[in-house]
Design an enzyme around this catalytic site. Structure first.
Site, PDB file in Angstrom:
ATOM      1  N   ASP A  49       0.815  -1.224   0.000  1.00  0.00           N
ATOM      2  CA  ASP A  49       0.000   0.000   0.000  1.00  0.00           C
ATOM      3  C   ASP A  49       0.850   1.277   0.000  1.00  0.00           C
ATOM      4  O   ASP A  49       0.421   2.321   0.484  1.00  0.00           O
ATOM      5  CB  ASP A  49      -0.958   0.020   1.212  1.00  0.00           C
ATOM      6  CG  ASP A  49      -1.727  -1.274   1.349  1.00  0.00           C
ATOM      7  OD1 ASP A  49      -2.358  -1.682   0.362  1.00  0.00           O
ATOM      8  OD2 ASP A  49      -1.688  -1.888   2.435  1.00  0.00           O
ATOM      9  N   LYS A 106       2.481   2.082  -5.103  1.00  0.00           N
ATOM     10  CA  LYS A 106       3.225   1.589  -6.273  1.00  0.00           C
ATOM     11  C   LYS A 106       2.438   1.762  -7.563  1.00  0.00           C
ATOM     12  O   LYS A 106       3.013   1.980  -8.619  1.00  0.00           O
ATOM     13  CB  LYS A 106       3.582   0.111  -6.074  1.00  0.00           C
ATOM     14  CG  LYS A 106       4.505  -0.170  -4.914  1.00  0.00           C
ATOM     15  CD  LYS A 106       4.855  -1.635  -4.806  1.00  0.00           C
ATOM     16  CE  LYS A 106       3.657  -2.522  -4.524  1.00  0.00           C
ATOM     17  NZ  LYS A 106       3.015  -2.237  -3.223  1.00  0.00           N
ATOM     18  N   GLY A 160      -4.101  -4.430  -4.565  1.00  0.00           N
ATOM     19  CA  GLY A 160      -4.886  -3.386  -5.206  1.00  0.00           C
ATOM     20  C   GLY A 160      -4.007  -2.186  -5.490  1.00  0.00           C
ATOM     21  O   GLY A 160      -3.398  -1.629  -4.570  1.00  0.00           O
ATOM     22  N   HIS A 161      -3.911  -1.803  -6.754  1.00  0.00           N
ATOM     23  CA  HIS A 161      -3.117  -0.643  -7.144  1.00  0.00           C
ATOM     24  C   HIS A 161      -4.048   0.469  -7.618  1.00  0.00           C
ATOM     25  O   HIS A 161      -4.818   0.276  -8.559  1.00  0.00           O
ATOM     26  CB  HIS A 161      -2.132  -1.024  -8.253  1.00  0.00           C
ATOM     27  CG  HIS A 161      -1.043  -1.932  -7.784  1.00  0.00           C
ATOM     28  ND1 HIS A 161      -0.126  -2.520  -8.625  1.00  0.00           N
ATOM     29  CD2 HIS A 161      -0.705  -2.356  -6.540  1.00  0.00           C
ATOM     30  CE1 HIS A 161       0.712  -3.256  -7.922  1.00  0.00           C
ATOM     31  NE2 HIS A 161       0.377  -3.170  -6.660  1.00  0.00           N
ATOM     32  N   GLN A 163       2.123  -6.392  -3.394  1.00  0.00           N
ATOM     33  CA  GLN A 163       2.454  -6.513  -1.980  1.00  0.00           C
ATOM     34  C   GLN A 163       3.766  -5.752  -1.715  1.00  0.00           C
ATOM     35  O   GLN A 163       3.960  -4.687  -2.260  1.00  0.00           O
ATOM     36  CB  GLN A 163       2.552  -7.983  -1.537  1.00  0.00           C
ATOM     37  CG  GLN A 163       1.205  -8.681  -1.448  1.00  0.00           C
ATOM     38  CD  GLN A 163       0.737  -9.225  -2.789  1.00  0.00           C
ATOM     39  OE1 GLN A 163       1.513  -9.762  -3.564  1.00  0.00           O
ATOM     40  NE2 GLN A 163      -0.544  -9.094  -3.074  1.00  0.00           N
TER      41      GLN A 163
END
Length: 437
Positions: free
Chosen positions: A13, A16, A40-41, A223
């Site tokens: 988180d 990225k 989740g990006h 991650q």
């Protein structure tokens, strides 16, 4: 032509997705090398918000070829939903491709993920219940099903049938849960294969071709370092190699093919789920303020993230393992209204000060040794030049650089794509010579 790797240095988180999107403009390929839809990006462009789970963060640019790499595990239902959502938002999805060697997340993996967490009770890991861990378990056990198996319906049929029978034994005898039916899953996944068939490629050949043609490649991790299966805060980790070393394993590229390693860190720390967190905030008002301003809720699970001060002991360890060349710091704007900011510079363990990250961190009582900084109490989200930042903000950034002996090449001051400050412009444009962001 340099190839660049983007990796998170904390517990995920770090932003990225935004950074990958920002740097993708000057890339021909963006390749995800590990993980699944448990990540989740988030990308913020003007009034549009894109949350990506499986698709590489370069997808917003139509000229970028996005590859879901061999090291990933793919839930086809989730992927189709993600593609459909992007298309509805006007994004060109024709350049998204899937490695034939990647493994498939099956419905029984998702059930196993959920049942195992229930079984563990108070000792649960805190997974996303997306089936990622069980899919990697099957991969390592050599009973996994790969994308290429969908090309051979008879082989897929037998592999799936054997897996369902085996999993049903586990469901019934260990977890005391209902068994599942094989045939509906077979039909469902053969239908997914028809929908996605034109996206399946030999990604290893494609990526090696790109290298030989001097294409610009950006490798994107999911991650982060402290969730790595080998070097993270085990057992509260993910089930893949999220370090820069995972690029070679997850794409088939040799180490000699990698040039620059960009490590992304927040200006503070967060983590989702259980596990050690030395710098975690205990001041509930401060925690609430940071979580609210930083929107610290999981992109995948929507769970509130645990928040804490920046941990330079852990960050130094992450940079060492990943061979980081350059740092990128995000969300420094979130700290703008604080009067006092702290950074952990050492751990005190059993009365002894140490600055190395211990492998048994989860078994130790750790007291943090702090370096304190005055806040800058000023909105910085509109600033474009490093020199224009408040002096107290620059003091904070410069201390991090000096401690880690690395340059912070890019500073994110907001969630929007172009809310960034390039600190070392000559160096940045040397790495990205045609960059015109």
């Amino acid at each position: 032509m340099p190839s660049n790797v983007i990796v998170g240095l904390q517990w995920g988180d770090e932003g990225k997705g935004k950074i990958t999107d920002f740097l993708s403009k000057n890339s021909d390929y963006v390749v995800r090398y590990q993980g699944g839809n448990n990540s989740g990006h988030s990308i913020h462009i003007k009034n549009n918000y894109f949350i990506l789970h499986l698709i590489p963060s370069g997808v917003i640019y139509p000229h970028v070829k996005c590859i879901i790499g061999p090291g990933m595990v793919i839930d086809p239902k989730s992927l189709i939903k993600e593609l459909t959502n992007l298309k509805s938002m006007g994004i060109n999805i024709n350049n998204v491709f899937i490695s034939k060697r990647s493994h498939i997340v099956m419905p029984y993996h998702i059930l196993l993920d959920k049942y195992k967490e229930e079984y563990l009770g108070k000792n649960f890991i805190g997974t996303t219940h997306k089936g990622i861990g069980p899919a990697y378990e099957d991969k390592i056990s050599r009973i996994g099903i790969r994308i290429l198996d969908l090309f051979y319906p008879d082989i897929f049929y037998e592999k799936l049938k054997n897996n369902v029978e085996f999993k049903n034994t586990i469901f019934k005898k260990i977890y005391k849960k209902p068994i599942i039916s094989f045939k509906p899953i077979y039909k469902e996944y053969m239908n997914y294969a028809k929908i996605l068939y034109h996206r399946f490629i030999d990604a290893v050949n494609e990526i090696h071709y790109a290298f030989h043609e001097n294409k610009k490649i950006l490798f994107e991790g999911a991650q982060a370092m402290l969730l790595d299966i080998d070097y993270g805060t085990y057992p509260f980790v993910t089930t893949s190699s999220s370090t820069t070393g995972g690029v070679c394993v997850g794409t088939g590229i040799p180490p000699i093919g990698l040039d620059n390693f960009f490590g992304v860190t927040k200006s503070y720390c967060t983590r989702v789920g259980n596990g050690p967190f030395p710098t975690e905030m205990v001041n509930h008002k401060l925690l609430h303020d940071i979580r609210s301003k930083g929107n610290e809720y999981g992109s995948t699970t929507k769970r509130p993230r645990r928040c804490g001060w920046l941990d330079l002991v852990a960050l130094k360890y992450s940079c060492r393992i990943n061979g980081i060349n350059y740092l990128i710091i995000t969300k420094i704007d979130v700290l703008s209204e604080l009067t006092l900011i702290k950074i952990c510079v050492k751990y005190n363990i059993n009365g002894k000060n140490v600055d190395d990250f211990p492998p048994d961190i989860g078994n130790k009582k750790i007291n943090c040794i702090w370096k304190k900084f005055k806040g800058w109490n000023q909105n910085i989200s509109h600033i474009k030049e490093y020199e224009m930042l408040p002096i107290n903000c620059k003091n904070y950034i410069n201390f991090i650089e000096k401690y880690l002996k690395l340059k912070i090449i890019l500073i994110s001051i907001g969630s929007e794509r172009n809310q960034n400050i390039i600190k070392y412009k000559r160096l940045f444009y040397k790495i990205f010579p045609s960059e015109k962001i």
